[in-house]
Scaffold this motif. Structure first.
Motif, PDB file in Angstrom:
ATOM      1  N   VAL A 143      68.774  59.722 -51.763  1.00  0.00           N
ATOM      2  CA  VAL A 143      67.839  58.761 -52.345  1.00  0.00           C
ATOM      3  C   VAL A 143      66.742  59.474 -53.128  1.00  0.00           C
ATOM      4  O   VAL A 143      66.411  59.104 -54.259  1.00  0.00           O
ATOM      5  N   ALA A 144      66.171  60.530 -52.521  1.00  0.00           N
ATOM      6  CA  ALA A 144      65.091  61.258 -53.189  1.00  0.00           C
ATOM      7  C   ALA A 144      65.593  61.938 -54.458  1.00  0.00           C
ATOM      8  O   ALA A 144      64.928  61.899 -55.506  1.00  0.00           O
ATOM      9  N   ASP A 145      66.766  62.548 -54.366  1.00  0.00           N
ATOM     10  CA  ASP A 145      67.335  63.220 -55.542  1.00  0.00           C
ATOM     11  C   ASP A 145      67.629  62.215 -56.643  1.00  0.00           C
ATOM     12  O   ASP A 145      67.420  62.494 -57.829  1.00  0.00           O
ATOM     13  N   GLY A 146      68.115  61.023 -56.248  1.00  0.00           N
ATOM     14  CA  GLY A 146      68.382  59.991 -57.245  1.00  0.00           C
ATOM     15  C   GLY A 146      67.123  59.530 -57.950  1.00  0.00           C
ATOM     16  O   GLY A 146      67.108  59.352 -59.167  1.00  0.00           O
ATOM     17  N   HIS A 169      58.558  61.864 -49.571  1.00  0.00           N
ATOM     18  CA  HIS A 169      57.412  61.647 -48.687  1.00  0.00           C
ATOM     19  C   HIS A 169      57.389  60.209 -48.167  1.00  0.00           C
ATOM     20  O   HIS A 169      57.103  59.969 -46.989  1.00  0.00           O
ATOM     21  N   MET A 170      57.710  59.245 -49.057  1.00  0.00           N
ATOM     22  CA  MET A 170      57.696  57.849 -48.657  1.00  0.00           C
ATOM     23  C   MET A 170      58.686  57.590 -47.520  1.00  0.00           C
ATOM     24  O   MET A 170      58.377  56.918 -46.541  1.00  0.00           O
ATOM     25  N   LEU A 171      59.883  58.161 -47.628  1.00  0.00           N
ATOM     26  CA  LEU A 171      60.896  57.928 -46.597  1.00  0.00           C
ATOM     27  C   LEU A 171      60.526  58.584 -45.272  1.00  0.00           C
ATOM     28  O   LEU A 171      60.733  58.004 -44.201  1.00  0.00           O
ATOM     29  N   THR A 193      69.355  59.386 -42.148  1.00  0.00           N
ATOM     30  CA  THR A 193      69.675  60.795 -41.954  1.00  0.00           C
ATOM     31  C   THR A 193      69.046  61.622 -43.071  1.00  0.00           C
ATOM     32  O   THR A 193      68.663  61.097 -44.121  1.00  0.00           O
ATOM     33  N   GLU A 194      68.963  62.933 -42.849  1.00  0.00           N
ATOM     34  CA  GLU A 194      68.441  63.816 -43.895  1.00  0.00           C
ATOM     35  C   GLU A 194      69.339  63.769 -45.130  1.00  0.00           C
ATOM     36  O   GLU A 194      68.856  63.885 -46.266  1.00  0.00           O
ATOM     37  N   GLU A 195      70.637  63.597 -44.908  1.00  0.00           N
ATOM     38  CA  GLU A 195      71.559  63.491 -46.043  1.00  0.00           C
ATOM     39  C   GLU A 195      71.238  62.271 -46.896  1.00  0.00           C
ATOM     40  O   GLU A 195      71.227  62.352 -48.137  1.00  0.00           O
ATOM     41  N   LEU A 196      70.955  61.144 -46.231  1.00  0.00           N
ATOM     42  CA  LEU A 196      70.608  59.930 -46.964  1.00  0.00           C
ATOM     43  C   LEU A 196      69.283  60.096 -47.695  1.00  0.00           C
ATOM     44  O   LEU A 196      69.135  59.684 -48.851  1.00  0.00           O
ATOM     45  N   ILE A 197      68.309  60.728 -47.019  1.00  0.00           N
ATOM     46  CA  ILE A 197      67.018  60.976 -47.672  1.00  0.00           C
ATOM     47  C   ILE A 197      67.212  61.832 -48.910  1.00  0.00           C
ATOM     48  O   ILE A 197      66.627  61.563 -49.969  1.00  0.00           O
ATOM     49  N   ASP A 198      68.046  62.861 -48.791  1.00  0.00           N
ATOM     50  CA  ASP A 198      68.305  63.735 -49.936  1.00  0.00           C
ATOM     51  C   ASP A 198      68.928  62.947 -51.090  1.00  0.00           C
ATOM     52  O   ASP A 198      68.532  63.102 -52.251  1.00  0.00           O
TER      53      ASP A 198
END
Length: 317
Positions: free
Chosen positions: A272-275, A243-245, A265-270
């Protein structure tokens, strides 16, 4: 596990290594060709020792276990682990590491305290390059636990693992840098903040004192518990980092910084969020908030003792 630790180069970093090793019950042999280096080293260790005593000394810890060698060969010949701390000049380190390598016994590991030079290049003149790792510490080495560990192209995996085990045995948090990159991890992060700080001073936006206050009384307190990513994970509320990103990500493209942000990108968000969710280990946001808040309360109470200007700190953060 190593029982004899050799230090080549006894400046601030080398002295810090020596103090830490002595506090953990090791024999330490040091070498530095500079005039007066032995006296300076012993004075630095004496200065660090009260803090190490407060932290707690290992069995057998004794400053008398320090000896000072007159040659590199005498210093490293019987050592199990050798730490090089020469100035950040690649050619100097290459030659010095080759000399250390030639004098060290088989099986000894050689660590370099370089803060940014690549181990693959430092290995260039060594006859046994497989035993070299970078072991990059942070000042004061005798107290701060982080050490970045990485090997070069010719470093064996066994050497990296053995180095991590050794650093862990003397109370350090060994962070394995898996990709060989200039500046490693921590310094690249600190340099980004440092560049911004210099721009703020250069442009007349803030004084050095004001910038330090912004870190000490703000982000630094939170970072000392959970670093950058988990701090922002909590900033997203119940939605966490994802949500923050999505909410604040566009601000990364605003011209507030002298640094260029990556494409979000959505890949980067995924990633970072997953991490962040992995770091949270299933603990809900509220639990992490309570943990963070309890930590901050204790840190701020401690701050009153060491920061006279911190009176009333709780109400300002």
């Amino acid at each position: 596990m190593a029982r004899t630790f050799a230090i080549v180069g006894t400046g601030v970093i080398g002295a810090g290594w020596a103090a830490r090793a002595l506090a953990h019950g090791l024999d330490v042999v040091a070498f530095d060709p500079a005039p007066g280096s032995e006296a300076k080293l012993r004075a630095a260790i004496d200065n660090a020792w009260p803090a190490l005593e407060k932290q707690g000394l290992a069995e057998g810890a004794d400053r008398k276990r320090l000896s000072f060698a007159r040659t590199i060969s005498d210093a490293v010949g019987r050592a199990d682990f050798i730490q090089e701390n020469a100035p950040e000049r690649e050619e100097l380190k290459q030659s010095l590491l080759a000399e250390i390598d030639a004098a060290a016994k088989p099986g000894a590991i050689i660590g370099s305290s370089t803060s940014g030079l690549l181990p693959s290049r430092l290995q260039a003149k060594m006859a046994n390059p497989g035993r070299l790792v970078v072991g990059h510490p942070f000042n004061p080495v005798y107290l701060l636990p982080l050490v970045e560990v990485l090997g070069g192209k010719q470093t064996t995996p066994e050497t990296v693992e053995a180095a991590k085990e050794f650093y862990t045995s003397i109370g350090m948090r060994a962070l394995h840098v898996r990709v060989e990159i200039e500046g490693f991890i921590a310094d690249r992060l600190m340099e980004a903040l440092w560049r911004e700080a210099l721009w703020l001073v250069n442009d007349g936006v803030a004084t050095t004192e004001e910038i330090d206050a912004a870190v000490v009384y703000g982000c630094g307190l939170r970072w000392s518990l959970m670093g950058t990513f988990l701090t922002f994970h909590l900033a997203g509320g119940e939605g966490g980092m994802r949500h923050m990103l999505h909410q604040f990500g566009p601000a990364l493209k605003l011209p507030w910084t002298k640094l260029v942000a990556p494409e979000l990108t959505e890949e980067l968000i995924d990633r970072v969020a997953d991490g962040c969710e992995h770091q949270a280990a299933g603990r809900p946001i509220k639990e992490l908030e309570r943990r963070r808040d309890d930590f901050l309360i204790e840190v701020m109470a401690l701050a009153k003792k060491y920061w006279p200007e911190a009176e009333g700190l709780e109400g300002r953060i």
